[in-house]
Design an enzyme around this catalytic site. Structure first.
Site, PDB file in Angstrom:
ATOM      1  N   LYS A 139       1.065  -1.196   0.110  1.00  0.00           N
ATOM      2  CA  LYS A 139      -0.453   0.288  -0.158  1.00  0.00           C
ATOM      3  C   LYS A 139       0.992   1.497   0.250  1.00  0.00           C
ATOM      4  O   LYS A 139       1.678   1.412   0.882  1.00  0.00           O
ATOM      5  CB  LYS A 139      -0.731  -0.196   0.882  1.00  0.00           C
ATOM      6  CG  LYS A 139      -1.532   1.150   0.977  1.00  0.00           C
ATOM      7  CD  LYS A 139      -2.562   1.545   2.592  1.00  0.00           C
ATOM      8  CE  LYS A 139      -1.910   2.587   3.068  1.00  0.00           C
ATOM      9  NZ  LYS A 139      -2.275   3.701   2.111  1.00  0.00           N
ATOM     10  N   THR A 188       1.868   5.885  14.399  1.00  0.00           N
ATOM     11  CA  THR A 188       1.553   4.137  13.865  1.00  0.00           C
ATOM     12  C   THR A 188       2.012   3.302  13.165  1.00  0.00           C
ATOM     13  O   THR A 188       1.554   1.940  13.597  1.00  0.00           O
ATOM     14  CB  THR A 188       1.273   5.396  11.812  1.00  0.00           C
ATOM     15  OG1 THR A 188       0.638   6.189  11.241  1.00  0.00           O
ATOM     16  CG2 THR A 188       0.372   4.131  10.818  1.00  0.00           C
ATOM     17  N   GLU A 224      10.171   1.491  10.701  1.00  0.00           N
ATOM     18  CA  GLU A 224      10.920   2.331   9.678  1.00  0.00           C
ATOM     19  C   GLU A 224      10.483   3.966  10.933  1.00  0.00           C
ATOM     20  O   GLU A 224       9.669   4.298   9.284  1.00  0.00           O
ATOM     21  CB  GLU A 224      11.254   2.591   8.622  1.00  0.00           C
ATOM     22  CG  GLU A 224      12.276   1.490   8.336  1.00  0.00           C
ATOM     23  CD  GLU A 224      13.943   1.749   9.021  1.00  0.00           C
ATOM     24  OE1 GLU A 224      14.611   2.466   9.056  1.00  0.00           O
ATOM     25  OE2 GLU A 224      14.469   0.457   8.999  1.00  0.00           O
ATOM     26  N   CYS A 271      12.944  11.656   6.716  1.00  0.00           N
ATOM     27  CA  CYS A 271      13.623  11.555   7.585  1.00  0.00           C
ATOM     28  C   CYS A 271      14.748  11.544   7.838  1.00  0.00           C
ATOM     29  O   CYS A 271      14.538  12.076   9.777  1.00  0.00           O
ATOM     30  CB  CYS A 271      12.763   9.757   8.071  1.00  0.00           C
ATOM     31  SG  CYS A 271      13.908   9.252   6.784  1.00  0.00           S
ATOM     32  N   GLU A 310       8.801  16.392  15.819  1.00  0.00           N
ATOM     33  CA  GLU A 310       9.299  15.964  14.670  1.00  0.00           C
ATOM     34  C   GLU A 310       7.937  16.733  14.210  1.00  0.00           C
ATOM     35  O   GLU A 310       6.999  16.650  14.138  1.00  0.00           O
ATOM     36  CB  GLU A 310       9.473  14.182  14.294  1.00  0.00           C
ATOM     37  CG  GLU A 310       9.261  14.516  12.388  1.00  0.00           C
ATOM     38  CD  GLU A 310       9.367  13.133  11.957  1.00  0.00           C
ATOM     39  OE1 GLU A 310       8.460  12.430  12.122  1.00  0.00           O
ATOM     40  OE2 GLU A 310      10.165  12.475  11.719  1.00  0.00           O
TER      41      GLU A 310
END
Ligand code: NDP
Length: 479
Positions: free
Chosen positions: A172, A229, A247, A281, A383
């Site tokens: 996905k 998540t 990750e 990231c 973040e």
């Protein structure tokens, strides 16, 4: 552009019959749609993947290599089309998609095509005729879930090793950037990849993503995305004993000592701060500068940031493009407002940028530099994932190591100094899975990649990825 699911080698509308509008970040306009899939589409994809698995896992390695290599070549041949699609879908400058995103997607397939031919397992002898050897067998169906910031780049970084290791895949992409994944499915059809080997289901994370994570026949999940998540996925997968690679987010330190190669550091720090609108990231969002260099660095960095052109993705002069969505733009601006409340001074940026029509409704944020914030404030701890960096001075090596490590994340770090002993000493003590010395974002695909602490678990890259996507089975024989 109507995106469709790719299941069992064919294109499908979703079972729900519903589509989600796809918005172009550069203009804020709807320019396509994608399937609003749900669990039923995932079930279909799993059935297709299950059917394809026996054939795919038994294929001679050379044949598997040929399929993956053919995909890589097609990606390279279609570089212009794919890069335009990526720039339009994501808002990133077209030149960046041409230079980085799409070549890297091709490299991912090329690298793992080659790696599967060289992958090996161990064997050990004991005295008196005892030999143990390890079989590394594909696990079955792998679930691969990817984010929107480097859409095809990160999607293929998961799919290629999963397929190379002999698994079939249900994948996905982010619902925010679905188009290059759709074009990849067309490439798979063109090169006659056996039906069901790769299945791509589009839609929302809480429907399609969770259905992938929950499906009992998907035994291994590789996920890149936000830490929250990741937590949710881990909570679902753990009681099902699924193998998991996560990750996740980062809040990476960029540590600059006064004895660095100044010009190289400055050029690279502009990139590590604002490339891809700061939506990588690995961007260094907390910049630590040794005190004797602080004022000089601040002056030059601010001036050179002001000179960076914020423009639409198709402007070849654009250094900073559109951020990915209106929601994300609001999140970035809310963090800038928070930084002010927390006592920060905005040295440049801090606002939206308004372009001329037809880009006047697009999502543009000026590259932003903030100083004067305490270490523990939210701006320095959370973040932001946008073109926003903070500056902090430091005096000693010990102090900067403590500051750098004093966040929940541990993805990457950058160190600038010409004293290599110091660089190695600092690198040894930093809590980060990936560290660059006098460079940034140099990627050798053979090395392990991933974070520690809240930045995730597991490693991608090289043989680590092939180990992750295979089940080791030890056989011991007395002969
Ligand atoms: P999200 O975590 O929101 O989404 C990532 C993917 O997961 C998307 O495809 C999303 O679908 C899907 N998803 C969302 N909810 C669920 C769920 N409950 N179950 C399963 N899947 C779900 O991250 P973003 O897309 O916003 O990406 C940005 C984040 O990714 C940043 O935190 C960044 O640091 C991190 N990242 C980490 C990298 C690394 O290597 N460590 C590299 C790149 C990014 P949908 O889009 O529909 O929500």
């Amino acid at each position: 552009m109507r995106v469709l699911n790719y299941i069992g080698g064919d294109f499908h509308t979703p079972k729900s019959g519903q589509f989600i509008p796809n918005i172009e970040p550069a203009t804020g306009e709807v320019y396509g749609e994608l399937p609003d899939s749900d669990e039923r589409d995932v079930v279909l994809a799993v059935e297709a993947a299950k059917k394809a698995f026996p054939l795919w896992k038994q294929l001679p390695l050379e044949k598997r290599f040929e399929y993956l290599y053919a995909i890589s070549q097609r990606i390279t041949e279609q570089l212009d089309e794919l890069a335009e699609a990526e720039a339009r879908d994501n808002g990133k400058p077209l030149w960046l998609a041409k230079k980085v995103d799409i070549p890297r997607a091709a490299a991912n397939f090329r690298f793992f095509a080659s790696a599967l031919l060289h992958f090996f397992s161990e064997s050990y002898e004991m005295p008196k005729g005892v030999l143990s050897y390890v079989l590394r067998q594909p696990i079955g169906i792998a679930g691969c879930i990817a984010p929107w910031n480097l859409p095809l780049y990160l999607f293929t970084w998961k799919i290629a090793p999963a397929l190379a290791a002999g698994n079939t895949v249900v994948a996905k992409p982010s619902e925010i950037t679905p188009v290059t994944a759709f074009l990849l499915s067309k490439i798979c059809q063109e090169i006659d990849l056996p039906p069901g080997v790769l299945n791509i289901v589009h839609g929302y994370g809480n429907k399609v993503g969770e259905a992938i994570v929950k499906h009992p026949d998907i035994k291994v999940i590789s996920f890149t995305g936000g830490t929250e998540t990741g937590k949710r996925i881990a909570a679902i997968a753990a009681p099902m004993f699924k193998r998991l690679a996560l990750e996740l987010g980062g809040k990476n330190p960029n540590i600059i000592f006064a004895d660095c190669d100044y010009e190289t550091m400055m050029q690279t720090t502009l990139l590590s701060s604002f490339s891809n609108q700061g939506q990588i990231c690995l961007c260094g969002s907390r910049i630590f500068i040794e005190k004797p260099l602080y004022e000089r660095f601040k002056h030059d960095f601010v001036e050179r940031t002001k000179a960076m052109k914020v423009s639409h993705p198709f402007d070849p002069e654009a250094k900073v493009g559109a951020v990915v969505s209106e929601q994300h733009k609001k999140k970035i601006l809310s963090y800038i407002a928070l930084a002010k409340e927390e006592g920060g001074t905005i040295l440049t940026g801090g606002t939206e940028v308004h372009l001329e029509t037809p880009y006047d409704k697009g999502y543009y944020v000026a590259p932003t530099i903030i100083e004067g914030l305490p270490q523990q404030c939210r701006t320095n701890q959370e973040e932001i994932f946008g073109p926003v960096v903070t500056l902090q001075p430091f005096e000693t090596e010990e102090e900067v190591i403590n500051l750098a490590n004093d966040v929940p994340y541990g993805l990457s770090a950058t160190i600038w100094s010409q004293n290599i002993r110091r660089c190695m000493r600092v690198a040894e003590q930093l809590q980060a899975g990936v560290i660059w010395i006098n460079s940034w974002l140099l990627r050798d695909l053979r090395v392990p990649f991933g974070g520690m602490k809240n930045s995730g678990i597991g490693r991608e890259g090289g043989f680590e990825a092939l180990r992750f996507f295979t089940e080791p089975k030890t056989v011991t024989i007395r002969y």
